[in-house]
Design an enzyme around this catalytic site. Sequence first.
Site, PDB file in Angstrom:
ATOM      1  N   PHE A 159    -105.243  41.344 -72.899  1.00 29.80           N
ATOM      2  CA  PHE A 159    -105.738  39.976 -73.127  1.00 29.80           C
ATOM      3  C   PHE A 159    -104.652  39.031 -73.634  1.00 29.80           C
ATOM      4  O   PHE A 159    -104.793  37.815 -73.520  1.00 29.80           O
ATOM      5  CB  PHE A 159    -106.901  40.000 -74.143  1.00 29.80           C
ATOM      6  CG  PHE A 159    -106.455  40.110 -75.587  1.00 29.80           C
ATOM      7  CD1 PHE A 159    -106.072  38.975 -76.306  1.00 29.80           C
ATOM      8  CD2 PHE A 159    -106.376  41.338 -76.224  1.00 29.80           C
ATOM      9  CE1 PHE A 159    -105.626  39.065 -77.625  1.00 29.80           C
ATOM     10  CE2 PHE A 159    -105.941  41.444 -77.536  1.00 29.80           C
ATOM     11  CZ  PHE A 159    -105.564  40.305 -78.245  1.00 29.80           C
ATOM     12  N   LYS A 183    -106.375  44.184 -62.192  1.00 30.96           N
ATOM     13  CA  LYS A 183    -107.569  44.264 -63.051  1.00 30.96           C
ATOM     14  C   LYS A 183    -107.160  43.641 -64.376  1.00 30.96           C
ATOM     15  O   LYS A 183    -106.570  44.293 -65.228  1.00 30.96           O
ATOM     16  CB  LYS A 183    -107.964  45.739 -63.230  1.00 30.96           C
ATOM     17  CG  LYS A 183    -109.420  46.009 -63.515  1.00 30.96           C
ATOM     18  CD  LYS A 183    -109.963  45.332 -64.753  1.00 30.96           C
ATOM     19  CE  LYS A 183    -109.509  45.942 -66.049  1.00 30.96           C
ATOM     20  NZ  LYS A 183    -109.869  45.123 -67.236  1.00 30.96           N
ATOM     21  N   GLU A 186    -110.840  41.515 -69.505  1.00 31.77           N
ATOM     22  CA  GLU A 186    -112.154  40.882 -69.396  1.00 31.77           C
ATOM     23  C   GLU A 186    -112.389  39.881 -70.521  1.00 31.77           C
ATOM     24  O   GLU A 186    -113.387  39.156 -70.518  1.00 31.77           O
ATOM     25  CB  GLU A 186    -113.257  41.961 -69.377  1.00 31.77           C
ATOM     26  CG  GLU A 186    -113.335  42.860 -70.601  1.00 31.77           C
ATOM     27  CD  GLU A 186    -112.340  44.031 -70.609  1.00 31.77           C
ATOM     28  OE1 GLU A 186    -111.191  43.868 -70.135  1.00 31.77           O
ATOM     29  OE2 GLU A 186    -112.703  45.096 -71.150  1.00 31.77           O
ATOM     30  N   SER A 236    -102.906  48.771 -74.965  1.00 28.29           N
ATOM     31  CA  SER A 236    -102.740  49.561 -76.188  1.00 28.29           C
ATOM     32  C   SER A 236    -102.292  50.991 -75.848  1.00 28.29           C
ATOM     33  O   SER A 236    -102.525  51.481 -74.733  1.00 28.29           O
ATOM     34  CB  SER A 236    -104.060  49.590 -76.957  1.00 28.29           C
ATOM     35  OG  SER A 236    -105.057  50.163 -76.145  1.00 28.29           O
ATOM     36  N   CYS A 291     -97.071  41.956 -78.392  1.00 20.96           N
ATOM     37  CA  CYS A 291     -96.510  43.307 -78.521  1.00 20.96           C
ATOM     38  C   CYS A 291     -95.089  43.244 -79.067  1.00 20.96           C
ATOM     39  O   CYS A 291     -94.551  44.250 -79.491  1.00 20.96           O
ATOM     40  CB  CYS A 291     -96.524  44.010 -77.190  1.00 20.96           C
ATOM     41  SG  CYS A 291     -95.451  43.231 -76.005  1.00 20.96           S
ATOM     42  N   GLU A 393    -100.851  49.742 -85.539  1.00 24.66           N
ATOM     43  CA  GLU A 393    -100.658  48.409 -84.965  1.00 24.66           C
ATOM     44  C   GLU A 393    -101.897  47.583 -85.335  1.00 24.66           C
ATOM     45  O   GLU A 393    -103.009  47.901 -84.914  1.00 24.66           O
ATOM     46  CB  GLU A 393    -100.534  48.491 -83.435  1.00 24.66           C
ATOM     47  CG  GLU A 393    -100.309  47.136 -82.808  1.00 24.66           C
ATOM     48  CD  GLU A 393    -100.304  47.163 -81.277  1.00 24.66           C
ATOM     49  OE1 GLU A 393    -101.164  47.800 -80.672  1.00 24.66           O
ATOM     50  OE2 GLU A 393     -99.401  46.514 -80.707  1.00 24.66           O
TER      51      GLU A 393
HETATM   52  P1  NAD Z   1    -106.413  47.333 -74.240  1.00 19.50           P
HETATM   53  O1  NAD Z   1    -105.666  48.610 -74.143  1.00 19.50           O
HETATM   54  O2  NAD Z   1    -107.694  47.335 -74.987  1.00 19.50           O
HETATM   55  O3  NAD Z   1    -106.776  46.794 -72.761  1.00 19.50           O
HETATM   56  C1  NAD Z   1    -105.795  46.706 -71.756  1.00 19.50           C
HETATM   57  C2  NAD Z   1    -106.473  46.861 -70.406  1.00 19.50           C
HETATM   58  O4  NAD Z   1    -107.052  48.169 -70.318  1.00 19.50           O
HETATM   59  C3  NAD Z   1    -107.597  45.859 -70.174  1.00 19.50           C
HETATM   60  O5  NAD Z   1    -107.539  45.417 -68.838  1.00 19.50           O
HETATM   61  C4  NAD Z   1    -108.853  46.666 -70.454  1.00 19.50           C
HETATM   62  O6  NAD Z   1    -109.968  46.244 -69.700  1.00 19.50           O
HETATM   63  C5  NAD Z   1    -108.455  48.087 -70.057  1.00 19.50           C
HETATM   64  N1  NAD Z   1    -109.116  49.118 -70.868  1.00 19.50           N
HETATM   65  C6  NAD Z   1    -109.483  49.027 -72.175  1.00 19.50           C
HETATM   66  N2  NAD Z   1    -110.038  50.180 -72.590  1.00 19.50           N
HETATM   67  C7  NAD Z   1    -110.016  51.018 -71.527  1.00 19.50           C
HETATM   68  C8  NAD Z   1    -110.433  52.375 -71.328  1.00 19.50           C
HETATM   69  N3  NAD Z   1    -110.987  53.085 -72.318  1.00 19.50           N
HETATM   70  N4  NAD Z   1    -110.259  52.929 -70.121  1.00 19.50           N
HETATM   71  C9  NAD Z   1    -109.704  52.232 -69.123  1.00 19.50           C
HETATM   72  N5  NAD Z   1    -109.273  50.940 -69.248  1.00 19.50           N
HETATM   73  C10 NAD Z   1    -109.437  50.347 -70.432  1.00 19.50           C
HETATM   74  O7  NAD Z   1    -105.402  46.241 -74.808  1.00 19.50           O
HETATM   75  P2  NAD Z   1    -105.723  44.747 -75.250  1.00 19.50           P
HETATM   76  O8  NAD Z   1    -106.487  44.769 -76.521  1.00 19.50           O
HETATM   77  O9  NAD Z   1    -106.237  43.966 -74.111  1.00 19.50           O
HETATM   78  O10 NAD Z   1    -104.227  44.217 -75.530  1.00 19.50           O
HETATM   79  C11 NAD Z   1    -103.540  44.425 -76.719  1.00 19.50           C
HETATM   80  C12 NAD Z   1    -102.655  45.640 -76.655  1.00 19.50           C
HETATM   81  O11 NAD Z   1    -101.731  45.523 -75.579  1.00 19.50           O
HETATM   82  C13 NAD Z   1    -101.806  45.821 -77.909  1.00 19.50           C
HETATM   83  O12 NAD Z   1    -101.780  47.188 -78.233  1.00 19.50           O
HETATM   84  C14 NAD Z   1    -100.429  45.355 -77.476  1.00 19.50           C
HETATM   85  O13 NAD Z   1     -99.356  45.898 -78.203  1.00 19.50           O
HETATM   86  C15 NAD Z   1    -100.413  45.808 -76.065  1.00 19.50           C
HETATM   87  N6  NAD Z   1     -99.424  45.085 -75.275  1.00 19.50           N
HETATM   88  C16 NAD Z   1     -98.284  45.736 -74.951  1.00 19.50           C
HETATM   89  C17 NAD Z   1     -97.298  45.070 -74.238  1.00 19.50           C
HETATM   90  C18 NAD Z   1     -96.037  45.776 -73.853  1.00 19.50           C
HETATM   91  O14 NAD Z   1     -95.323  45.235 -73.034  1.00 19.50           O
HETATM   92  N7  NAD Z   1     -95.723  46.936 -74.386  1.00 19.50           N
HETATM   93  C19 NAD Z   1     -97.493  43.741 -73.856  1.00 19.50           C
HETATM   94  C20 NAD Z   1     -98.677  43.102 -74.201  1.00 19.50           C
HETATM   95  C21 NAD Z   1     -99.640  43.799 -74.912  1.00 19.50           C
END
Ligand code: NAD
Length: 509
Positions: A159, A183, A186, A236, A291, A393
Amino acid sequence: MNQSTPPINVEAETIGHFIDGQVITENGPTQPVYNPATGKVIRRVELGGRATVEKAIAAAQAAYPAWRETPPVKRARIMFRFKELLEAHADEICKLMTEEHGKVLADSLGELQRAIENVEFACSAPQLLKGEHSRNVGPAIDSWSEFQPLGVVAGITPFNFPVMVPIWMFPAAIVFGNTFILKPSEKDPSSTLFVARLLKEAGLPNGVLNIVNGGKEAVDTLLTNPQIQAVSFVGSTPVAEYVYTTGTAHGKRVQALGGAKNHAIVMPDADVDNAVNALMGAAYGSCGERCMAIPVVVAVGEEIGDKVVEKLTGALANMKVGNGLEEGCDMGPLVTRDHYEKVRGYVDIGIEEGADLVVDGRDIEVENHPDGFFLGGCLFDNVKPGMKIYQDEIFGPVLSVVRTNSLEQAMDLIDNHEYGNGSCIFTRDGEAARYFTNHVHVGMVGVNVPLPVPVAYHSFGGWKRSLFGDLSIYGPDSMRFYTRRKTITQRWPSTGIREGTNFSFPSNS
Ligand code: NAD
């Protein structure tokens, strides 16, 4: 070409999917999309399931043969037009980002600019795809390596950068000849859908880029469907690890970028005012939802630690928290109420663990926004490595100060942490900076630069549990990730020459 794409209808009740060049909804389940500054539901997003993803895969597969054969220079020209459209529509895109994510408009503009730089990189596809050539590797034999697209590839994004992170992926994947299924998150889907439609307006054929909104079912379909050749994931760490293990178990190439806990070391000789200015933006910009944010300051020596805490405290008193759409705000709200509760809960945990809460942002009130997900900037001092607020985090406006006595101790903290995304050092000592950049165990390092996010023509990636897979994202690594090498050895003997059979291994001996 020149198909006119009406702007996304942001008044629509339901944000759908973008498949085969059309925005569609399928009467599936939906979930609310909030304006986090007001706490109000402003739209709903449809959660696509297996059938919707399969429809997108079919569209991407159908588009692939013609797209693969489209000359790279023509693919790149579409990216040039896409860049111009992103610039022309910057205000609408940034407004959508801020409205659903909460980050202040200037920050949305910074995100968009970084996204555009990735599109500029994608414009260099003809140069990048030139391959490698060797003449006369043997008698009348020439050999070359070329980089062929993989087929249908997928991206799953978080997000916190609803425009930039998708654009880390799909322009490169597409310009190298693949077709793509995205994808997005959401939580804030509208700006992502908006930019996808601009790419259609730039001339992209239908089916080359498809977007399916959704949650776990959509992700699982992408990870297990045999037509998907590769998956890029950003999010994450627990989900990144799941995506990596599931995707690779199903024979896919996967790069999965995860979470972070980036440390900034402040050395005794640092320019404290500059360091504190930089730390304010890095810790509290985008409400800490980056991040590459800095949630941990490691002060080397008591004297510098005291100065940093005192100056951060003063700066926090002047930080303006509010609706990111309004002028003059430094920091907006957190993205959802759930996330707000989680981050606020970490502040309570920090107090229970015995850290000193020097600035408490929990009771902030933002005028005319009683239901927004606002948390003021929080500052903890004397945080210890065993504490949960140090290990986890938090992804919010909570900065921890840890005290140490030497650069070595400070670097041990970084090296022993589970994450290895970025880190930086503030110092005037070139020897210390050189030692730090050479030895620290993280993927992206800054020297007096708090957010060392690589520019688009380098690549972005952490170490340890911040990245699962072998290649970083965007820049030169994107060419390696979204193509596979084919090496051809070709012989054209002169007419009339006949050679006998040779059973030894071919060589030039
Ligand atoms: P998230 O992991 O909750 O979601 C990321 C994506 O995975 C979304 O599209 C979500 O719909 C999907 N998702 C969530 N839970 C899932 C599951 N159980 N099974 C399958 N798909 C699933 O992350 P977020 O809260 O949207 O974003 C924040 C996180 O992203 C933080 O941990 C941040 O550090 C990380 N991030 C990392 C970078 C990087 O380059 N390393 C960059 C931006 C964000």
